[in-house]
Write a protein that holds these residues in place. Structure first.
Motif, PDB file in Angstrom:
ATOM      1  N   ALA A 207       0.905  -1.206  -0.162  1.00  0.00           N
ATOM      2  CA  ALA A 207       0.001   0.102   0.053  1.00  0.00           C
ATOM      3  C   ALA A 207       0.920   1.256  -0.133  1.00  0.00           C
ATOM      4  O   ALA A 207       0.506   2.353  -0.496  1.00  0.00           O
ATOM      5  CB  ALA A 207      -0.987  -0.035   1.304  1.00  0.00           C
ATOM      6  N   ALA A 208       1.980   1.105   0.558  1.00  0.00           N
ATOM      7  CA  ALA A 208       3.022   2.286   0.782  1.00  0.00           C
ATOM      8  C   ALA A 208       3.787   2.674  -0.289  1.00  0.00           C
ATOM      9  O   ALA A 208       4.057   3.918  -0.666  1.00  0.00           O
ATOM     10  CB  ALA A 208       3.635   2.381   1.998  1.00  0.00           C
ATOM     11  N   LEU A 209       4.241   1.827  -1.168  1.00  0.00           N
ATOM     12  CA  LEU A 209       5.129   1.796  -2.335  1.00  0.00           C
ATOM     13  C   LEU A 209       4.758   2.349  -3.697  1.00  0.00           C
ATOM     14  O   LEU A 209       3.313   1.873  -4.001  1.00  0.00           O
ATOM     15  CB  LEU A 209       6.115   0.614  -2.518  1.00  0.00           C
ATOM     16  N   ASP A 210       5.174   3.558  -4.085  1.00  0.00           N
ATOM     17  CA  ASP A 210       4.716   3.774  -5.574  1.00  0.00           C
ATOM     18  C   ASP A 210       5.230   2.731  -6.454  1.00  0.00           C
ATOM     19  O   ASP A 210       6.162   1.721  -6.193  1.00  0.00           O
ATOM     20  CB  ASP A 210       5.384   5.125  -5.788  1.00  0.00           C
ATOM     21  N   GLN A 211       4.544   2.531  -7.811  1.00  0.00           N
ATOM     22  CA  GLN A 211       4.958   1.618  -8.583  1.00  0.00           C
ATOM     23  C   GLN A 211       6.160   1.388  -9.200  1.00  0.00           C
ATOM     24  O   GLN A 211       6.958   0.578  -9.208  1.00  0.00           O
ATOM     25  CB  GLN A 211       3.947   1.652  -9.687  1.00  0.00           C
ATOM     26  N   ASP A 212       7.019   2.748  -9.543  1.00  0.00           N
ATOM     27  CA  ASP A 212       8.221   2.934  -9.746  1.00  0.00           C
ATOM     28  C   ASP A 212       9.063   3.993  -9.168  1.00  0.00           C
ATOM     29  O   ASP A 212       8.775   5.061  -9.312  1.00  0.00           O
ATOM     30  CB  ASP A 212       8.311   3.105 -11.472  1.00  0.00           C
ATOM     31  N   MET A 213       9.944   3.561  -8.167  1.00  0.00           N
ATOM     32  CA  MET A 213      10.704   4.492  -7.397  1.00  0.00           C
ATOM     33  C   MET A 213      12.359   4.602  -7.768  1.00  0.00           C
ATOM     34  O   MET A 213      13.039   4.673  -6.850  1.00  0.00           O
ATOM     35  CB  MET A 213      10.535   4.121  -6.002  1.00  0.00           C
ATOM     36  N   THR A 214      12.451   3.880  -9.005  1.00  0.00           N
ATOM     37  CA  THR A 214      13.879   3.619  -9.420  1.00  0.00           C
ATOM     38  C   THR A 214      14.686   5.209  -9.270  1.00  0.00           C
ATOM     39  O   THR A 214      15.996   5.058  -8.930  1.00  0.00           O
ATOM     40  CB  THR A 214      14.129   3.274 -10.892  1.00  0.00           C
ATOM     41  N   THR A 215      13.947   6.298  -9.586  1.00  0.00           N
ATOM     42  CA  THR A 215      14.650   7.475  -9.884  1.00  0.00           C
ATOM     43  C   THR A 215      14.588   8.169  -8.433  1.00  0.00           C
ATOM     44  O   THR A 215      15.162   9.142  -8.243  1.00  0.00           O
ATOM     45  CB  THR A 215      13.889   8.371 -10.802  1.00  0.00           C
ATOM     46  N   ASP A 216      14.004   7.714  -7.264  1.00  0.00           N
ATOM     47  CA  ASP A 216      13.878   8.227  -5.923  1.00  0.00           C
ATOM     48  C   ASP A 216      14.311   7.146  -4.988  1.00  0.00           C
ATOM     49  O   ASP A 216      13.382   6.809  -4.168  1.00  0.00           O
ATOM     50  CB  ASP A 216      12.658   9.128  -5.685  1.00  0.00           C
ATOM     51  N   ILE A 217      15.487   6.641  -4.841  1.00  0.00           N
ATOM     52  CA  ILE A 217      15.763   5.703  -4.159  1.00  0.00           C
ATOM     53  C   ILE A 217      15.672   6.129  -2.512  1.00  0.00           C
ATOM     54  O   ILE A 217      15.490   5.399  -1.758  1.00  0.00           O
ATOM     55  CB  ILE A 217      17.166   5.090  -4.482  1.00  0.00           C
TER      56      ILE A 217
ATOM     57  N   ALA B 213      13.813   8.108  -1.299  1.00  0.00           N
ATOM     58  CA  ALA B 213      12.102   8.046  -0.826  1.00  0.00           C
ATOM     59  C   ALA B 213      11.753   6.644  -0.565  1.00  0.00           C
ATOM     60  O   ALA B 213      10.990   6.241   0.424  1.00  0.00           O
ATOM     61  CB  ALA B 213      11.509   8.667  -1.822  1.00  0.00           C
ATOM     62  N   PHE B 214      12.227   5.776  -1.364  1.00  0.00           N
ATOM     63  CA  PHE B 214      12.000   4.326  -1.399  1.00  0.00           C
ATOM     64  C   PHE B 214      12.226   3.957   0.065  1.00  0.00           C
ATOM     65  O   PHE B 214      11.762   2.976   0.858  1.00  0.00           O
ATOM     66  CB  PHE B 214      12.414   3.384  -2.254  1.00  0.00           C
ATOM     67  N   ALA B 215      13.874   4.243   0.255  1.00  0.00           N
ATOM     68  CA  ALA B 215      14.301   3.756   1.561  1.00  0.00           C
ATOM     69  C   ALA B 215      13.784   4.040   2.824  1.00  0.00           C
ATOM     70  O   ALA B 215      13.326   3.532   3.812  1.00  0.00           O
ATOM     71  CB  ALA B 215      15.760   4.166   1.694  1.00  0.00           C
ATOM     72  N   ARG B 216      13.375   5.546   2.815  1.00  0.00           N
ATOM     73  CA  ARG B 216      12.493   6.098   4.057  1.00  0.00           C
ATOM     74  C   ARG B 216      11.184   5.554   4.206  1.00  0.00           C
ATOM     75  O   ARG B 216      10.787   4.949   5.189  1.00  0.00           O
ATOM     76  CB  ARG B 216      12.368   7.615   3.553  1.00  0.00           C
ATOM     77  N   THR B 217      10.461   5.467   3.183  1.00  0.00           N
ATOM     78  CA  THR B 217       9.270   4.474   3.063  1.00  0.00           C
ATOM     79  C   THR B 217       9.222   2.995   3.421  1.00  0.00           C
ATOM     80  O   THR B 217       8.404   2.751   4.373  1.00  0.00           O
ATOM     81  CB  THR B 217       8.506   4.678   1.716  1.00  0.00           C
ATOM     82  N   TRP B 218      10.217   2.468   2.897  1.00  0.00           N
ATOM     83  CA  TRP B 218      10.452   0.916   3.389  1.00  0.00           C
ATOM     84  C   TRP B 218      10.921   0.819   4.948  1.00  0.00           C
ATOM     85  O   TRP B 218      10.159   0.123   5.738  1.00  0.00           O
ATOM     86  CB  TRP B 218      11.554   0.517   2.748  1.00  0.00           C
ATOM     87  N   ALA B 219      11.612   1.638   5.577  1.00  0.00           N
ATOM     88  CA  ALA B 219      12.129   1.541   6.840  1.00  0.00           C
ATOM     89  C   ALA B 219      11.089   2.093   7.741  1.00  0.00           C
ATOM     90  O   ALA B 219      11.032   1.475   8.758  1.00  0.00           O
ATOM     91  CB  ALA B 219      13.325   2.681   6.857  1.00  0.00           C
ATOM     92  N   SER B 220      10.189   3.114   7.383  1.00  0.00           N
ATOM     93  CA  SER B 220       9.413   3.600   8.077  1.00  0.00           C
ATOM     94  C   SER B 220       7.985   2.513   8.287  1.00  0.00           C
ATOM     95  O   SER B 220       7.747   2.316   9.584  1.00  0.00           O
ATOM     96  CB  SER B 220       8.510   4.932   7.643  1.00  0.00           C
TER      97      SER B 220
ATOM     98  N   ALA C  34      16.645   3.101   7.293  1.00  0.00           N
ATOM     99  CA  ALA C  34      16.543   3.890   5.948  1.00  0.00           C
ATOM    100  C   ALA C  34      18.180   3.987   5.349  1.00  0.00           C
ATOM    101  O   ALA C  34      18.017   3.709   3.908  1.00  0.00           O
ATOM    102  CB  ALA C  34      15.874   5.339   6.259  1.00  0.00           C
ATOM    103  N   GLU C  35      19.002   4.339   6.023  1.00  0.00           N
ATOM    104  CA  GLU C  35      20.159   4.490   5.733  1.00  0.00           C
ATOM    105  C   GLU C  35      20.640   3.105   5.164  1.00  0.00           C
ATOM    106  O   GLU C  35      21.455   3.150   4.010  1.00  0.00           O
ATOM    107  CB  GLU C  35      21.291   5.257   6.619  1.00  0.00           C
ATOM    108  N   PHE C  36      20.800   2.170   5.575  1.00  0.00           N
ATOM    109  CA  PHE C  36      21.266   0.760   5.291  1.00  0.00           C
ATOM    110  C   PHE C  36      20.267   0.435   4.016  1.00  0.00           C
ATOM    111  O   PHE C  36      20.993   0.032   2.852  1.00  0.00           O
ATOM    112  CB  PHE C  36      20.938  -0.268   6.065  1.00  0.00           C
ATOM    113  N   ILE C  37      19.008   0.613   3.746  1.00  0.00           N
ATOM    114  CA  ILE C  37      18.276   0.429   2.599  1.00  0.00           C
ATOM    115  C   ILE C  37      18.682   1.234   1.375  1.00  0.00           C
ATOM    116  O   ILE C  37      18.794   0.540   0.244  1.00  0.00           O
ATOM    117  CB  ILE C  37      16.748   0.644   2.959  1.00  0.00           C
ATOM    118  N   GLU C  38      18.895   2.451   1.644  1.00  0.00           N
ATOM    119  CA  GLU C  38      19.260   3.220   0.576  1.00  0.00           C
ATOM    120  C   GLU C  38      20.896   2.952   0.136  1.00  0.00           C
ATOM    121  O   GLU C  38      20.869   2.739  -1.008  1.00  0.00           O
ATOM    122  CB  GLU C  38      19.428   4.807   0.993  1.00  0.00           C
TER     123      GLU C  38
END
Length: 219
Positions: A79-89, A91-98, A201-205
């Motif tokens: 529910a939280a992830l956008d379909q394509d976040m390749t260009t905003d890693i 943001a993906f990391a913050r979302t995943w970690a949160s 989030a830092e690790f994920i990024e």
């Protein structure tokens, strides 16, 4: 609650849910090793004999609870992830970690899963758990494929395994008990317990950028 004989599959599911709810309540209040079937039975007002009609061990219950937590996390990530976040890693990391950080029970249980819960479960109960776990990971793979369309399955599996292993190791260090906090305060250690979401989030990024770079070189 008064115990009544189960006559339908729906009633059995209700009993199992009552047992899981009682187990979760205890898990949130006391250490895993102090939870017993006697306490779970008391929490549900079942006798231990009635409890054994549905489960045979504490670990069997917590396999079911762990799966509930895995499925809940998977749904929240979807529910939280956008379909394509390749260009905003970032943001993906913050979302995943949160999102992961909002599931502390998942983190606590998975830290026990491979070392305690699974090792003390029966093969009869562990195989269905592994099958359901695999199905959940298959769905998570699909979510990540939409998020990073260029990633192959190997890259996705490396990400899933890396983030899970890191989260399991990180979480206990970000959620110390009162006695651990006091010990640090009274010792000569100049230590500040890290924030889970920030560190994760830092690790994920870092991990995503590394995997993306490797994937780009292959293509």
């Amino acid at each position: 609650m008064a115990f009544e004989r189960v006559r339908t599959e729906e009633q059995r599911k209700i009993r199992i849910q009552q047992i899981k709810d009682a187990s979760v309540k205890l898990f949130d209040e006391e250490p895993f090793h102090e939870i017993t079937l006697a306490k779970i039975a008391q929490e549900t007002s079942f006798t231990r004999g009635n409890l054994y009609k549905y489960i045979s061990s504490k670990e069997e219950i917590f396999l079911l609870v762990t799966m509930d937590e895995i499925l809940s996390l998977k749904d929240d990530l979807k529910a939280a992830l956008d379909q394509d976040m390749t260009t905003d890693i970032a943001a993906f990391a913050r979302t995943w970690a949160s999102v992961v950080g909002q599931h502390p029970r998942f983190l606590q249980l998975t830290s026990l899963l491979f070392t305690v819960i699974e090792r003390n479960a029966t093969l009869e109960k562990l195989v269905p758990f592994k099958n359901e776990f695999a199905e959940a990971m298959y769905e998570l793979t699909g979510i990540l494929k939409e998020t990073f369309p260029s990633w192959d399955e190997t890259t996705i599996q490396k990400f899933i395994q890396s983030q899970l292993h890191y989260a399991i190791g990180l979480y206990p260090n970000t959620s110390p008990s009162d006695i651990q906090k006091q010990a640090v305060e009274e010792s000569v250690m100049a230590y500040v317990f890290p924030d889970f979401t920030e560190e994760f989030a830092e690790f994920i990024e870092y991990t995503v950028r590394y995997l993306q770079e490797k994937q780009d070189k292959v293509q």
